[in-house]
Design an enzyme around this catalytic site. Structure first.
Site, PDB file in Angstrom:
ATOM      1  N   PRO A  21       0.817  -1.219   0.000  1.00  0.00           N
ATOM      2  CG  PRO A  21      -0.445  -1.354   1.968  1.00  0.00           C
ATOM      3  CD  PRO A  21       0.637  -2.036   1.193  1.00  0.00           C
ATOM      4  CD  GLU A  24       0.737  -4.742  11.204  1.00  0.00           C
ATOM      5  OE1 GLU A  24       0.695  -3.551  10.861  1.00  0.00           O
ATOM      6  OE2 GLU A  24      -0.268  -5.443  11.369  1.00  0.00           O
ATOM      7  NE  ARG A  26      -6.775  -5.863 -21.122  1.00  0.00           N
ATOM      8  CZ  ARG A  26      -6.622  -4.639 -21.598  1.00  0.00           C
ATOM      9  NH1 ARG A  26      -5.716  -3.847 -21.086  1.00  0.00           N
ATOM     10  NH2 ARG A  26      -7.381  -4.200 -22.577  1.00  0.00           N
ATOM     11  CG  ASP A  33      -8.931  -0.467 -23.781  1.00  0.00           C
ATOM     12  OD1 ASP A  33     -10.072  -0.022 -23.966  1.00  0.00           O
ATOM     13  OD2 ASP A  33      -8.674  -1.467 -23.109  1.00  0.00           O
TER      14      ASP A  33
HETATM   15  C1  4GM Z   1       1.358  -3.998   4.405  1.00  0.00           C
HETATM   16  C2  4GM Z   1       2.594  -3.934   3.821  1.00  0.00           C
HETATM   17  C3  4GM Z   1      -0.865  -4.211  -1.292  1.00  0.00           C
HETATM   18  C4  4GM Z   1       0.384  -4.849   3.916  1.00  0.00           C
HETATM   19  C5  4GM Z   1       2.875  -4.728   2.730  1.00  0.00           C
HETATM   20  C6  4GM Z   1      -0.712  -5.098  -0.232  1.00  0.00           C
HETATM   21  C7  4GM Z   1      -2.871  -3.434  -0.297  1.00  0.00           C
HETATM   22  C8  4GM Z   1      -1.960  -3.363  -1.332  1.00  0.00           C
HETATM   23  C9  4GM Z   1       0.645  -5.670   2.828  1.00  0.00           C
HETATM   24  C10 4GM Z   1       1.894  -5.597   2.239  1.00  0.00           C
HETATM   25  C11 4GM Z   1      -1.649  -5.093   0.779  1.00  0.00           C
HETATM   26  C12 4GM Z   1      -2.169  -2.409  -2.454  1.00  0.00           C
HETATM   27  C13 4GM Z   1      -0.391  -6.607   2.294  1.00  0.00           C
HETATM   28  N1  4GM Z   1      -2.721  -4.268   0.716  1.00  0.00           N
HETATM   29  N2  4GM Z   1      -2.931  -1.367  -2.235  1.00  0.00           N
HETATM   30  N3  4GM Z   1      -1.579  -5.878   1.901  1.00  0.00           N
HETATM   31  O1  4GM Z   1      -1.621  -2.620  -3.530  1.00  0.00           O
HETATM   32  O2  4GM Z   1       2.143  -6.368   1.162  1.00  0.00           O
END
Ligand code: 4GM
Length: 229
Positions: free
Chosen positions: A86, A113, A151, A166
């Site tokens: 994230p 985490e 794709r 696209d």
């Molecule tokens: C925290 C750190 C990717 C949580 C690393 C992974 C959302 C996304 C995770 C991680 C995730 C995203 C696992 N959640 N928005 N959770 O791409 O890999």
């Protein structure tokens, strides 16, 4: 294109091999999807891959040793390592096109985490997010990346598929599309689309594409207008 996925849930990825456009691309050898079980690289006698966080705080972190050994085992001269997170750069179509030019991607799926920072600093080329939300693991983001990148690999989409249109409507949303019947319970298909006049149809589609973008994604519309001048 080869995708190696480092994950604690390799079974997640079996579906990609078996279904739809990606499944066909695997079958014809245009892509290879190789899920790798992180636990196979654990030197711990219980196959543990996580540990507590230094400095305290809730939750667990993925340990460096199994990840490091997995990457060392899988990497090749032309490979790029990706961490789904994230905190990564948001994936968009331009990024997907760039990724499709690589020969070999090694994708690390995080859990808990996240991952020890030393792995990210020293073993990861790109930290990528599929959007500003948290999931329980990086597997679904990895699948989204693999699907979307596939794709753009030559021959994966047939001519009848929509990669061409696209990219034609680059930076804009697609025009609205309709299929038979021309009158469905009193709801009619726009007349021009039934006319057979390709020039008029092309104009209608461009107009509709602009209208859709303006209404649904004013941010993209502004960007399009700026790039045009
Ligand atoms: C925290 C750190 C990717 C949580 C690393 C992974 C959302 C996304 C995770 C991680 C995730 C995203 C696992 N959640 N928005 N959770 O791409 O890999």
């Amino acid at each position: 294109m080869r995708f190696d996925i480092i994950t604690i849930f390799p079974e997640f990825f079996y579906a990609l091999n078996d279904y739809g456009v990606v499944g066909k691309a695997v079958e014809s050898g245009k892509i290879k999807i190789n899920p790798v079980n992180l636990r196979d690289y654990s030197q711990d006698k219980h196959k543990k891959v996580d540990d507590e966080i230094y400095g305290g705080g809730p939750g667990m972190l993925m340990s460096p040793q199994p990840i490091c050994d997995a990457i060392d085992d899988l990497k090749s001269e032309n490979s790029k390592t990706i961490f789904m997170s994230p905190q990564g750069k948001n994936m968009d179509n331009d990024m997907v096109i760039e990724l499709s030019s690589f020969e070999h991607l090694i994708i690390l799926c995080g859990h808990y985490e996240g991952v020890d920072q030393r792995i990210i600093d020293n073993y990861i080329d790109m930290e990528i997010s599929i959007g500003d939300y948290i999931l329980t693991g990086g597997e679904i983001p990895a699948m989204a990346l693999i699907d979307s990148v596939s794709r753009f690999i030559p021959g994966v989409l047939g001519n009848s598929d929509s990669a061409v249109s696209d990219s034609l409507y680059n930076d804009l949303l697609k025009y609205s599309v309709y299929t038979r019947p021309a009158d469905f319970r009193g709801m009619k298909v726009p007349e021009i689309l039934l006319s057979g006049n390709h020039k008029l149809i092309e104009e209608w589609r461009m107009e509709n594409s602009l209208e859709n973008t303006k209404n649904k994604r004013p941010d993209l519309y502004e960007k399009y207008l700026k790039n045009k001048v």
